[in-house]
Design an enzyme around this catalytic site. Sequence first.
Site, PDB file in Angstrom:
ATOM      1  N   ASN A   1       1.020  -1.038  -0.104  1.00  0.00           N
ATOM      2  CA  ASN A   1      -0.050  -0.181  -0.128  1.00  0.00           C
ATOM      3  C   ASN A   1       0.817   1.334   0.103  1.00  0.00           C
ATOM      4  O   ASN A   1       1.779   1.373   0.853  1.00  0.00           O
ATOM      5  CB  ASN A   1      -1.066  -0.019   1.250  1.00  0.00           C
ATOM      6  CG  ASN A   1      -1.860   1.096   1.152  1.00  0.00           C
ATOM      7  OD1 ASN A   1      -1.660   2.226   1.293  1.00  0.00           O
ATOM      8  ND2 ASN A   1      -3.241   0.854   1.091  1.00  0.00           N
TER       9      ASN A   1
ATOM     10  N   THR B   1      -5.090  -0.515  -2.740  1.00  0.00           N
ATOM     11  CA  THR B   1      -5.398   0.741  -2.267  1.00  0.00           C
ATOM     12  C   THR B   1      -6.565   0.583  -1.325  1.00  0.00           C
ATOM     13  O   THR B   1      -7.624  -0.131  -1.517  1.00  0.00           O
ATOM     14  CB  THR B   1      -5.806   1.529  -3.495  1.00  0.00           C
ATOM     15  OG1 THR B   1      -6.429   2.909  -3.184  1.00  0.00           O
ATOM     16  CG2 THR B   1      -7.031   1.103  -4.289  1.00  0.00           C
ATOM     17  N   GLU B   2      -6.759   1.508  -0.251  1.00  0.00           N
ATOM     18  CA  GLU B   2      -7.548   1.235   0.729  1.00  0.00           C
ATOM     19  C   GLU B   2      -9.064   1.378   0.609  1.00  0.00           C
ATOM     20  O   GLU B   2      -9.893   1.177   1.224  1.00  0.00           O
ATOM     21  CB  GLU B   2      -7.167   2.034   2.111  1.00  0.00           C
ATOM     22  CG  GLU B   2      -6.855   3.468   1.861  1.00  0.00           C
ATOM     23  CD  GLU B   2      -5.579   3.761   1.882  1.00  0.00           C
ATOM     24  OE1 GLU B   2      -5.289   4.988   2.507  1.00  0.00           O
ATOM     25  OE2 GLU B   2      -4.930   3.227   1.244  1.00  0.00           O
ATOM     26  N   ASN B   3      -9.477   1.989  -0.697  1.00  0.00           N
ATOM     27  CA  ASN B   3     -10.723   2.383  -1.018  1.00  0.00           C
ATOM     28  C   ASN B   3     -11.305   1.176  -1.675  1.00  0.00           C
ATOM     29  O   ASN B   3     -12.389   1.251  -2.594  1.00  0.00           O
ATOM     30  CB  ASN B   3     -10.749   3.715  -1.783  1.00  0.00           C
ATOM     31  CG  ASN B   3     -10.127   3.875  -2.875  1.00  0.00           C
ATOM     32  OD1 ASN B   3      -9.024   3.418  -2.995  1.00  0.00           O
ATOM     33  ND2 ASN B   3     -10.671   4.009  -4.200  1.00  0.00           N
TER      34      ASN B   3
END
Length: 449
Positions: A258, A281-283
């Site tokens: 990330n 990606t954290e979304n």
Amino acid sequence: MKNVPQITAQEAAAFVKNGDTLLQGGFGMTGNPVHLMHALAETTTKDLTFIGNNVGEPGLGGGRLLRNGQIRKMTGSFFTSNPEAVKAAQDGKVEYELIPQGTLAEAVRAGGAGIGGFYTVTSAGTDIAKGKETKVINGQEMVFVPAIRGNVAFIRAWRADTAGNLQYRMTEQNFNRAFATAADLVIAEVEEIVPVGGIAAENIHTQGCYIDYLVEAHTTLEELGSSGSVSKSKVVSEKRMNMARRALAELQKGDVVNLGIGIPTLVADLISPEHEVILHTENGMLGVGPAPADGGGAMDYPVNAGKIPVTALPGTSYFDSTDSFAMIRGGHVDTAVMGGLQVDTAGNLANWAVPGEPLLGVGGAMDLASGAKKLIITMMHTEKDGTSKIVQDCDLPLTALNAVDVLITDLAVFRFIEGQLTLTEIMPGSTLEEVRRKTAAIFKEDISG
């Protein structure tokens, strides 16, 4: 199968009453129910408690409600992208509560699942945890987070059938899936409504039992704000590129990685298929590719956590924010590369707040710093005035305790070896004498070669 009523955005807005708690899905302007929010902005409804990752850009989505003075309190993880939100908080015109991004997603998921709350290591030992219940579980200090529910939820999906079953597009799942479960009344804004059976059963992401009303509304590029298209590239200094190249050298084949905003973002431009690195990606995306070469925007491509359109590599998958942060907290992300404001000799990281400024931008940093197996920090060695950012003890608000494994600056590389800050490498253009002179922290030297 029972049909879910189809209404207009104006009819949907009328369901929101003064003093309500409103959940709004979306990450930036991606998957954002902008038509519902704009219809609500045309009403006189006020004293709202807004809950979402952010309020949106100035004049768009929740940003329009904020500009109108309709929001009493905003709760989320990252309001820094809206200068009007920062000023409103600074001037005391709106209350605010910051919750780490993954904690916010999980708290809403818990609310929708009938769970009272949960304990998490995220934010332990930081300002975010002050005044909250903590408990040591399996040797780790954890913070109790109560579940979150709302009176009304506005969410956005790509497609719905007439029974209210929803299908999301690429990274538009983000907070929408959890938020759809956690309000007394849920209204879904969708691009298209099809007959029952028009969405294959395996492609239904939110079931119709959660949805009370549907609104069909078509999104334009202008309504996506900065996510609408790829930004023009900026000139990057050689020092910043050197740090990005050095961070890339830390990554191993097969790593799930990330990348934070700022210098870490530059690493993505250096990754080739030969590196066999899988970007997370954290979304809600695993398998992030480079920016689209054709200049296309969020109507054509997924969007990363920096709200920038990206391409999808073969084998890419999409998921929502709760699954994304479960990957992080569960130790399934091998390496996180993040920026920093300060790192100290205990491996503590400060990267989200500066004294005197409103604390409006925690985002996913706390989740990543405490959840990734390996944490690499990239930052300039000193402030513009020459003050060292490598300190004996952090005096800025902490992001995570004892979390940093590798620190890369424009002058040097440090590691934490047996718990001790250790200089292991001098960066191009620097000298050992310069590093010693510009580092406030006490460190050990172990430079090979």
